[in-house]
Enzyme design. Structure first.
Site, short mmCIF file in Angstrom:
data_model
loop_
_atom_site.label_atom_id
_atom_site.label_comp_id
_atom_site.label_asym_id
_atom_site.label_seq_id
_atom_site.Cartn_x
_atom_site.Cartn_y
_atom_site.Cartn_z
CB SER A 40 -0.86 -0.02 1.27
OG SER A 40 -1.45 1.25 1.48
CE1 TYR A 59 -4.51 -2.10 4.91
CE2 TYR A 59 -3.37 -0.04 4.44
CZ TYR A 59 -4.03 -1.18 4.00
OH TYR A 59 -4.19 -1.38 2.65
N1 LIG Z 1 -8.76 -0.84 -2.12
C1 LIG Z 1 -7.72 -0.04 -2.04
O1 LIG Z 1 -7.81 1.15 -2.35
C2 LIG Z 1 -6.38 -0.57 -1.58
C3 LIG Z 1 -5.28 0.30 -1.60
C4 LIG Z 1 -4.04 -0.17 -1.19
C5 LIG Z 1 -3.91 -1.50 -0.80
N2 LIG Z 1 -5.00 -2.32 -0.78
C6 LIG Z 1 -4.77 -3.71 -0.39
O2 LIG Z 1 -5.38 -4.56 -1.34
C7 LIG Z 1 -5.79 -5.78 -0.73
C8 LIG Z 1 -7.25 -6.06 -1.02
O3 LIG Z 1 -8.01 -5.02 -0.44
P1 LIG Z 1 -9.52 -4.70 -0.86
O4 LIG Z 1 -9.58 -3.24 -1.01
O5 LIG Z 1 -9.95 -5.59 -1.94
O6 LIG Z 1 -10.24 -5.06 0.51
P2 LIG Z 1 -11.63 -5.80 0.84
O7 LIG Z 1 -12.62 -5.52 -0.22
O8 LIG Z 1 -11.91 -5.45 2.25
O9 LIG Z 1 -11.23 -7.33 0.74
C9 LIG Z 1 -10.37 -7.90 1.68
C10 LIG Z 1 -10.48 -9.40 1.60
O10 LIG Z 1 -9.68 -9.96 2.67
C11 LIG Z 1 -10.45 -10.95 3.32
N3 LIG Z 1 -10.07 -11.10 4.73
C12 LIG Z 1 -10.06 -10.16 5.69
N4 LIG Z 1 -9.77 -10.72 6.87
C13 LIG Z 1 -9.58 -12.05 6.65
C14 LIG Z 1 -9.28 -13.16 7.47
N5 LIG Z 1 -9.13 -13.03 8.79
N6 LIG Z 1 -9.17 -14.39 6.92
C15 LIG Z 1 -9.35 -14.55 5.58
N7 LIG Z 1 -9.65 -13.53 4.75
C16 LIG Z 1 -9.77 -12.30 5.28
C17 LIG Z 1 -11.87 -10.44 3.22
O11 LIG Z 1 -12.75 -11.51 3.48
P3 LIG Z 1 -14.34 -11.26 3.65
O12 LIG Z 1 -14.84 -11.03 2.28
O13 LIG Z 1 -14.82 -12.50 4.26
O14 LIG Z 1 -14.47 -10.04 4.52
C18 LIG Z 1 -11.91 -9.91 1.81
O15 LIG Z 1 -12.18 -10.94 0.88
C19 LIG Z 1 -5.48 -5.62 0.75
O16 LIG Z 1 -4.23 -6.21 1.05
C20 LIG Z 1 -5.40 -4.12 0.93
O17 LIG Z 1 -4.59 -3.78 2.03
C21 LIG Z 1 -6.22 -1.90 -1.17
#
Ligand SMILES: NC(=O)c1ccc[n+]([C@@H]2O[C@H](COP(=O)([O-])OP(=O)(O)OC[C@H]3O[C@@H](n4cnc5c(N)ncnc54)[C@H](OP(=O)(O)O)[C@@H]3O)[C@@H](O)[C@H]2O)c1
Length: 247
Positions: A153, A166
């Site tokens: 990130s 985070y």
């Molecule tokens: N979106 C952004 O702007 C952004 C920016 C920078 C970095 N990121 C990174 O990109 C990655 C994906 O993020 P996202 O935005 O797609 O987030 P998201 O929509 O919240 O998805 C996160 C996923 O992680 C799963 N998860 C969370 N806790 C878990 C656990 N204890 N065991 C197993 N699975 C778990 C969630 O499962 P559930 O569906 O069951 O909740 C969900 O499928 C992350 O590493 C995040 O830090 C995102």
């Protein structure tokens, strides 16, 4: 956006695990990898969401996926060993892992950060990635060219105020990626490790972090997939230890 045009069957014959595959960027990656020919192992904590992705892959006629329900918050060593045993009995090798699942935690000053929540974020975002990678290593070693992708990130490079556990977990993720990359380059050059910074992307996590933002002003998870494909496929064979931006 990262500039890469993937051949339509880039990942044909490959087996790839995606964590957090039920939602957001992980879901888009699972569907994209399957579309490009991979057998995708969908790991996540909410089985219903994983089943929906499994069904979507089946409906499109892509290679049949596999579902691995696992809560990365506090999964035991025994569970990781069991997971490795199950996968070893079903697959000859593993060609890629996308470590994508993460928890946002709280947005507040570090001096007030709840220690239990801090530990939970570190378990899900950091410790589980190490435990899972260790468990999968025997299968990754069997691949002629395996790719481990970590998810970083912007706050994993510059720790902005109020990003708490985070941000610390993403700095640790960058370090974990560099350690694996440097060590495997010596001992296991068929395995490469790199990190992706997705950049601001329309997902539930982004909406939780920026509740006042218009989500429609952001790229979708599908839009940022070129880098996810590039790092998983044969065109990145010489890339190791890099932290790249999807946007
Ligand atoms: N979106 C952004 O702007 C952004 C920016 C920078 C970095 N990121 C990174 O990109 C990655 C994906 O993020 P996202 O935005 O797609 O987030 P998201 O929509 O919240 O998805 C996160 C996923 O992680 C799963 N998860 C969370 N806790 C878990 C656990 N204890 N065991 C197993 N699975 C778990 C969630 O499962 P559930 O569906 O069951 O909740 C969900 O499928 C992350 O590493 C995040 O830090 C995102």
């Amino acid at each position: 956006m990262f500039d890469y045009q993937a051949p339509s069957q880039l990942l044909k014959g490959k087996t790839i695990m995606v964590t957090g595959a039920g939602d957001g960027i992980g879901k888009a990656a699972a569907l994209t990898y399957a579309e490009h020919g991979a057998t995708v192992i969908l790991l996540g904590r909410t089985t219903k969401k994983l089943e929906a992705v499994y069904d979507a892959i089946e409906a499109k006629g892509y290679p049949q996926a596999a579902i691995v329900p696992l809560n990365l918050d506090g999964a035991s060593e025994h569970e990781y060993r069991e997971l490795a045993n199950t996968l070893t009995s079903e697959f000859d090798q593993l060609d890629g892992v996308l470590h994508n699942a993460s928890l946002l935690g709280e947005r507040c000053d570090l001096q007030h950060y709840d220690i239990r929540l801090f530990e939970q974020v570190m378990r899900v975002n950091v410790t589980s990635q190490l435990a899972l990678t260790q468990a999968l290593m025997p299968l990754l070693k069997k691949s002629p060219a395996a790719s481990i992708i970590f998810t970083s990130s912007g706050v994993g490079r510059t720790a902005k105020a109020k990003w708490g556990a985070y941000a610390i977990s993403k700095f640790a993720t960058e370090a974990m990626m560099q350690l694996f990359a440097n060590e495997l380059a010596e001992s296991q050059p068929n395995i490469r490790a790199n990190a992706i910074n997705p950049g601001a992307t329309k997902t539930a996590m982004r909406a939780a972090a920026y509740p006042n933002e218009d989500p429609n002003s952001l790229p979708s998870a599908t839009d940022i997939m070129p880098l996810y494909l590039y790092l998983m496929g044969k065109d990145s064979l010489t890339i190791n230890g890099q932290s790249l931006n999807a946007q």
